[in-house]
Design a protein around this motif. Structure first.
Motif, PDB file in Angstrom:
ATOM      1  N   ARG A 197       3.267   6.598  -5.770  1.00  0.00           N
ATOM      2  CA  ARG A 197       3.995   5.334  -5.674  1.00  0.00           C
ATOM      3  C   ARG A 197       4.094   4.770  -4.261  1.00  0.00           C
ATOM      4  NH1 ARG A 197       9.091   5.895  -9.024  1.00  0.00           N
ATOM      5  NH2 ARG A 197       7.516   6.453 -10.545  1.00  0.00           N
ATOM      6  N   PRO A 198       4.411   5.568  -3.224  1.00  0.00           N
ATOM      7  CA  PRO A 198       4.513   4.981  -1.875  1.00  0.00           C
ATOM      8  C   PRO A 198       3.221   4.321  -1.397  1.00  0.00           C
ATOM      9  CG  PRO A 198       5.550   7.142  -1.911  1.00  0.00           C
ATOM     10  CD  PRO A 198       4.844   6.969  -3.231  1.00  0.00           C
ATOM     11  N   MET A 199       2.092   4.955  -1.661  1.00  0.00           N
ATOM     12  CA  MET A 199       0.813   4.387  -1.254  1.00  0.00           C
ATOM     13  C   MET A 199       0.508   3.124  -2.061  1.00  0.00           C
ATOM     14  SD  MET A 199      -2.921   6.174  -0.769  1.00  0.00           S
ATOM     15  CE  MET A 199      -3.056   6.726  -2.436  1.00  0.00           C
ATOM     16  N   ALA A 200       0.771   3.167  -3.349  1.00  0.00           N
ATOM     17  CA  ALA A 200       0.541   1.996  -4.196  1.00  0.00           C
ATOM     18  C   ALA A 200       1.455   0.848  -3.777  1.00  0.00           C
ATOM     19  CB  ALA A 200       0.777   2.360  -5.661  1.00  0.00           C
ATOM     20  N   LYS A 201       2.699   1.171  -3.470  1.00  0.00           N
ATOM     21  CA  LYS A 201       3.652   0.140  -3.052  1.00  0.00           C
ATOM     22  C   LYS A 201       3.186  -0.555  -1.787  1.00  0.00           C
ATOM     23  CE  LYS A 201       8.499  -0.659  -1.956  1.00  0.00           C
ATOM     24  NZ  LYS A 201       9.831  -0.063  -1.805  1.00  0.00           N
ATOM     25  N   LYS A 202       2.676   0.223  -0.855  1.00  0.00           N
ATOM     26  CA  LYS A 202       2.185  -0.343   0.411  1.00  0.00           C
ATOM     27  C   LYS A 202       1.031  -1.317   0.158  1.00  0.00           C
ATOM     28  CE  LYS A 202       1.442   1.452   4.976  1.00  0.00           C
ATOM     29  NZ  LYS A 202       1.149   2.626   5.770  1.00  0.00           N
ATOM     30  N   MET A 203       0.100  -0.920  -0.693  1.00  0.00           N
ATOM     31  CA  MET A 203      -1.057  -1.757  -1.004  1.00  0.00           C
ATOM     32  C   MET A 203      -0.619  -3.031  -1.741  1.00  0.00           C
ATOM     33  SD  MET A 203      -4.337  -0.898  -3.422  1.00  0.00           S
ATOM     34  CE  MET A 203      -3.343  -0.930  -4.894  1.00  0.00           C
ATOM     35  N   ILE A 204       0.278  -2.873  -2.698  1.00  0.00           N
ATOM     36  CA  ILE A 204       0.744  -4.016  -3.490  1.00  0.00           C
ATOM     37  C   ILE A 204       1.561  -4.966  -2.618  1.00  0.00           C
ATOM     38  CG2 ILE A 204       2.228  -4.687  -5.422  1.00  0.00           C
ATOM     39  CD1 ILE A 204       1.280  -2.024  -6.787  1.00  0.00           C
ATOM     40  N   GLU A 205       2.421  -4.416  -1.765  1.00  0.00           N
ATOM     41  CA  GLU A 205       3.227  -5.269  -0.892  1.00  0.00           C
ATOM     42  C   GLU A 205       2.355  -6.097   0.052  1.00  0.00           C
ATOM     43  OE1 GLU A 205       7.676  -3.746  -0.169  1.00  0.00           O
ATOM     44  OE2 GLU A 205       6.153  -2.545   0.834  1.00  0.00           O
ATOM     45  N   LYS A 206       1.274  -5.533   0.510  1.00  0.00           N
ATOM     46  CA  LYS A 206       0.351  -6.283   1.373  1.00  0.00           C
ATOM     47  C   LYS A 206      -0.146  -7.530   0.648  1.00  0.00           C
ATOM     48  CE  LYS A 206      -3.890  -5.711   4.014  1.00  0.00           C
ATOM     49  NZ  LYS A 206      -4.979  -4.794   4.378  1.00  0.00           N
ATOM     50  N   GLN A 207      -0.510  -7.374  -0.612  1.00  0.00           N
ATOM     51  CA  GLN A 207      -0.987  -8.512  -1.401  1.00  0.00           C
ATOM     52  C   GLN A 207       0.146  -9.478  -1.714  1.00  0.00           C
ATOM     53  OE1 GLN A 207      -4.355  -8.993  -2.235  1.00  0.00           O
ATOM     54  NE2 GLN A 207      -3.527 -11.021  -2.607  1.00  0.00           N
ATOM     55  N   ILE A 208       1.326  -8.954  -1.994  1.00  0.00           N
ATOM     56  CA  ILE A 208       2.492  -9.804  -2.266  1.00  0.00           C
ATOM     57  C   ILE A 208       2.796 -10.688  -1.056  1.00  0.00           C
ATOM     58  CG2 ILE A 208       5.004  -9.790  -2.610  1.00  0.00           C
ATOM     59  CD1 ILE A 208       4.547  -7.264  -4.381  1.00  0.00           C
TER      60      ILE A 208
END
Length: 88
Positions: A23-34
């Protein structure tokens, strides 16, 4: 960039199916796009729309992932008609 309470809650809800250890790695990637979506829209604060668009764009790289995202968002009651171009 800041989140509204609703957009932050939405992001946490969208991240919930992702395994805890990833989750932390996915969150970082998703937040970048957000954040990219929010900036492109000219927003100073991340909206729920920015979260949904960023989540879909970041996660819909493979067909299986697109299907999973569609199913999850549909189950949560989101209208995906305005996101069809992102899910194609």
């Amino acid at each position: 960039m800041n989140y509204t309470d609703q957009s932050k809650q939405l992001l946490e809800e969208l991240l919930s199916p992702i395994p805890f250890f990833a989750r932390p790695m996915a969150k970082k990637m998703i937040e970048k796009q957000i954040f990219a979506e929010a900036q492109q829209a000219g927003h100073d604060t991340v909206s729920e729309e920015d979260v949904l668009r960023g989540y879909i764009i970041a996660g819909a790289k493979k067909e299986a992932d697109r299907d999973r995202i569609k199913q999850f968002l549909t189950e949560k009651g989101y209208d995906l008609s305005k996101y069809e171009d992102l899910l194609a």
